[in-house]
Design an enzyme around this catalytic site. Structure first.
Site, PDB file in Angstrom:
ATOM      1  N   SER A 171       0.827  -1.215   0.000  1.00  0.00           N
ATOM      2  CA  SER A 171       0.000   0.000   0.000  1.00  0.00           C
ATOM      3  C   SER A 171       0.855   1.256   0.000  1.00  0.00           C
ATOM      4  O   SER A 171       0.338   2.373   0.027  1.00  0.00           O
ATOM      5  CB  SER A 171      -0.931   0.004   1.223  1.00  0.00           C
ATOM      6  N   ASN A 192      -2.439  -2.581  12.853  1.00  0.00           N
ATOM      7  CA  ASN A 192      -3.897  -2.400  12.773  1.00  0.00           C
ATOM      8  C   ASN A 192      -4.357  -1.138  13.502  1.00  0.00           C
ATOM      9  O   ASN A 192      -5.167  -0.363  12.978  1.00  0.00           O
ATOM     10  CB  ASN A 192      -4.624  -3.627  13.336  1.00  0.00           C
ATOM     11  N   THR A 240     -40.016  26.687 -10.928  1.00  0.00           N
ATOM     12  CA  THR A 240     -40.311  25.319 -10.497  1.00  0.00           C
ATOM     13  C   THR A 240     -40.527  24.544 -11.786  1.00  0.00           C
ATOM     14  O   THR A 240     -41.025  25.120 -12.772  1.00  0.00           O
ATOM     15  CB  THR A 240     -41.571  25.226  -9.609  1.00  0.00           C
ATOM     16  N   HIS A 241     -40.146  23.306 -11.832  1.00  0.00           N
ATOM     17  CA  HIS A 241     -40.205  22.490 -13.059  1.00  0.00           C
ATOM     18  C   HIS A 241     -39.432  23.157 -14.200  1.00  0.00           C
ATOM     19  O   HIS A 241     -39.756  22.951 -15.365  1.00  0.00           O
ATOM     20  CB  HIS A 241     -41.656  22.254 -13.515  1.00  0.00           C
ATOM     21  N   SER A 246     -13.513  26.037 -28.261  1.00  0.00           N
ATOM     22  CA  SER A 246     -13.650  24.819 -29.055  1.00  0.00           C
ATOM     23  C   SER A 246     -12.550  24.795 -30.095  1.00  0.00           C
ATOM     24  O   SER A 246     -12.135  25.838 -30.592  1.00  0.00           O
ATOM     25  CB  SER A 246     -15.023  24.812 -29.730  1.00  0.00           C
ATOM     26  N   LYS A 269     -17.212  29.570 -29.990  1.00  0.00           N
ATOM     27  CA  LYS A 269     -17.622  28.934 -28.740  1.00  0.00           C
ATOM     28  C   LYS A 269     -16.847  29.413 -27.512  1.00  0.00           C
ATOM     29  O   LYS A 269     -15.648  29.626 -27.553  1.00  0.00           O
ATOM     30  CB  LYS A 269     -17.432  27.409 -28.840  1.00  0.00           C
ATOM     31  N   ASN A 272     -17.088  27.828 -23.773  1.00  0.00           N
ATOM     32  CA  ASN A 272     -17.812  26.754 -23.073  1.00  0.00           C
ATOM     33  C   ASN A 272     -17.649  26.833 -21.556  1.00  0.00           C
ATOM     34  O   ASN A 272     -16.581  27.189 -21.066  1.00  0.00           O
ATOM     35  CB  ASN A 272     -17.304  25.395 -23.558  1.00  0.00           C
ATOM     36  N   GLU A 328     -19.195  22.287 -15.979  1.00  0.00           N
ATOM     37  CA  GLU A 328     -19.548  20.932 -16.423  1.00  0.00           C
ATOM     38  C   GLU A 328     -18.668  19.883 -15.748  1.00  0.00           C
ATOM     39  O   GLU A 328     -19.145  18.818 -15.344  1.00  0.00           O
ATOM     40  CB  GLU A 328     -19.385  20.820 -17.942  1.00  0.00           C
ATOM     41  N   TYR A 336      -9.931  -6.484  12.254  1.00  0.00           N
ATOM     42  CA  TYR A 336      -9.278  -5.975  11.042  1.00  0.00           C
ATOM     43  C   TYR A 336      -9.277  -7.039   9.943  1.00  0.00           C
ATOM     44  O   TYR A 336      -9.061  -8.222  10.200  1.00  0.00           O
ATOM     45  CB  TYR A 336      -7.820  -5.558  11.352  1.00  0.00           C
ATOM     46  N   GLN A 382      -7.760  -1.985   3.596  1.00  0.00           N
ATOM     47  CA  GLN A 382      -6.726  -1.193   2.924  1.00  0.00           C
ATOM     48  C   GLN A 382      -7.339  -0.419   1.746  1.00  0.00           C
ATOM     49  O   GLN A 382      -6.816   0.599   1.326  1.00  0.00           O
ATOM     50  CB  GLN A 382      -5.609  -2.129   2.445  1.00  0.00           C
ATOM     51  N   LYS A 434      -8.411   3.640   1.306  1.00  0.00           N
ATOM     52  CA  LYS A 434      -7.562   4.827   1.142  1.00  0.00           C
ATOM     53  C   LYS A 434      -7.628   5.510  -0.221  1.00  0.00           C
ATOM     54  O   LYS A 434      -7.924   6.699  -0.306  1.00  0.00           O
ATOM     55  CB  LYS A 434      -6.110   4.466   1.463  1.00  0.00           C
TER      56      LYS A 434
END
Ligand code: ARG
Length: 457
Positions: A22, A109, A154-155, A276, A282, A284, A289, A316, A321, A324
């Site tokens: 690890s 441990n 709303t909606h 772009s 463009k 963006n 996003e 344990y 492990q 992490k």
């Protein structure tokens, strides 16, 4: 150096070593590992399990390892299984046999349970602080925009007029709850597992209260089996991180919509936009996003640890492990996203006029026209029907309620008088909404005071 070669007669297969190791990722908490070891030997000496000069030698050795890792002269390599064996091996190399006493009364441990907790505890504090910076930015926008009108949806349909301060205030509440989740997690996780040994404590007279207080925990954990196998705090933490990401993602979605050519409510600053490769026109909203997109990987970390833990018997198991890598990734992702989002928000321009005219042109004052009738004795259900007819009339003529002539109002209901125009004006529609938490100036001023007091806490 292996910490467990004694009972083996063969070398470990190289693929097994690689699969089992690890160190590639747990090196991230070398500081916490050394910090925990220093507390452990300090306690061992206080309990006369080792003598003071041994303690001094071990601590000096550990500190020199810490300095050398920090300044880059000691590189953490892949030869060792994990950061615990790496530090112990280098300690013994530097100070000789006395270094072999470091691990007295300790197991990896309880050591790894401690290291991960110390690491996460710091990150909980840091995320909390980053959220506070974001809240300060939101508060600033709120303060400056208590009279910036915009449509509330709303909606995703225009519903009633609100202010930009009110809309930002919704996110203020969300991120405030996120901070309080971090506070809760901190309180609940802040107990020290060190001294729990492999699973059943030890026969040495360890002072667990002392190590807990040296490491600034509220106290020691109370069951040694639970101590080495508890990962609840990580599940809570990743759940809270997922919620932060969900909040950021919703905000980003709104910003993407507001930034479209159709809405133009906001302009994302050039420094937070991208272009772009083919379409020269463009600009963006990639950052918004990407933050929205990265939400998925933080949810992934939460689902992963929940799944890893679900079938594990006490105490344990090596499966743990796996707690992490994805947690570290989630931490980096959440912190990065909060910082980027705060910067994008601070540099974003709100197009107040466009927002206001959008609020005017979507019948967002229809409820207020109905309320006007109610205030003049018309039952609400009838008022609703009358205003519905007004809206139909306006749609046919392609005008807004405010553009109707008084005779036109009166033709649909004689109750309307000249004061209807004031009653449905944007300013009034918002100003009159003063229930606690509403966008009206009186209500908003009160909330802003509370926000300020909260930020000064
Ligand atoms: N690398 C291990 C982990 O992250 C450390 C604990 C190892 N303990 C053991 N009994 N093999 O969980």
């Amino acid at each position: 150096m292996k910490l467990w070669g004694g009972r083996f007669t063969k070398e470990t297969n190289q693929l097994v070593h690689n699969f089992n190791a690890s160190i590639g990722f747990d090196q991230k908490f070398y500081k916490q590992d050394i910090q925990g070891s220093i507390a452990h030997v300090t306690m061992l000496a206080a309990q006369n399990i080792i003598d003071n000069s041994e303690k001094e030698t071990i601590i000096k050795g550990l500190q020199s390892i810490l300095e050398d890792i920090d300044n880059g002269s000691l590189i953490i390599d892949g030869e060792h299984e994990d950061i615990h064996s790496f530090v112990e091996a280098h300690l013994i190399e530097r100070i000789g046999d006395v270094g072999k006493k470091l691990h007295t009364g300790r197991s990896r441990n309880d050591q790894v349970a401690l290291d991960m907790k110390l690491y996460t505890r710091d990150e909980v504090k840091e995320i909390n602080a980053l959220l506070k910076d974001l809240l300060k930015e939101l508060y600033q926008i709120m303060k400056e925009n208590t009279e910036t009108f915009m449509p509330g949806f709303t909606h995703l349909q225009k519903a009633q007029p609100i202010t930009l301060a009110h809309h930002m205030g919704a996110y203020f509440e969300m991120f405030k709850r996120d901070r309080s989740r971090m506070d809760d997690i901190f309180q609940r996780m802040n107990y020290c597992p060190l001294g729990s040994g492999a699973l059943a404590g030890t026969t040495y007279p360890l002072d667990r209260n002392l190590t807990a207080s040296l490491l600034e925990f509220a106290g020691p954990t109370l069951n040694s089996m639970d101590s080495v196998s508890d990962r609840d705090y990580l599940i809570e933490f990743l759940s809270a991180c997922s919620t932060i990401m969900m909040h950021l993602s919703r905000f980003c979605e709104e910003i993407c919509i507001w930034n479209t050519n159709e809405y133009q409510f906001v302009d994302i600053d050039d420094s937070y936009s991208t272009g772009s490769s083919i379409m020269p026109q463009k600009k963006n909203p990639d950052i918004a996003e990407l933050i929205r997109g990265k939400t998925g990987r933080v949810y992934g970390a939460l689902i992963s640890i929940l799944t890893t833990m679900k079938g594990l018997p006490l105490a344990y198991n090596k499966d743990m492990q796996e707690d992490k890598e994805l947690t570290f990734d989630a931490i980096d992702t959440v912190k990065g996203c909060i910082v980027l989002f705060t910067g994008m928000l601070a540099s974003m321009k709100f197009n107040n006029e466009i927002m206001e005219s959008s609020a005017k042109n979507g019948f967002t004052n229809a409820t207020d026209a109905a309320d006007y009738l109610v205030n003049h004795g018309v039952p609400f259900r009838d008022a609703h029907g009358i205003v519905g007819r007004l809206v139909l009339f306006c749609i046919e003529k392609n005008i807004s309620l405010d553009d109707m002539k008084l005779e036109e109002f009166k033709a649909i209901s004689p109750v309307f008088e000249e004061d209807i125009y004031e009653a449905i004006s944007m300013k009034n529609c918002v100003e009159k909404r003063n229930t606690i938490g509403a966008p009206g100036t009186i209500a908003m001023t009160q909330v802003l005071k509370e926000c300020e007091a909260y930020l000064n806490e």
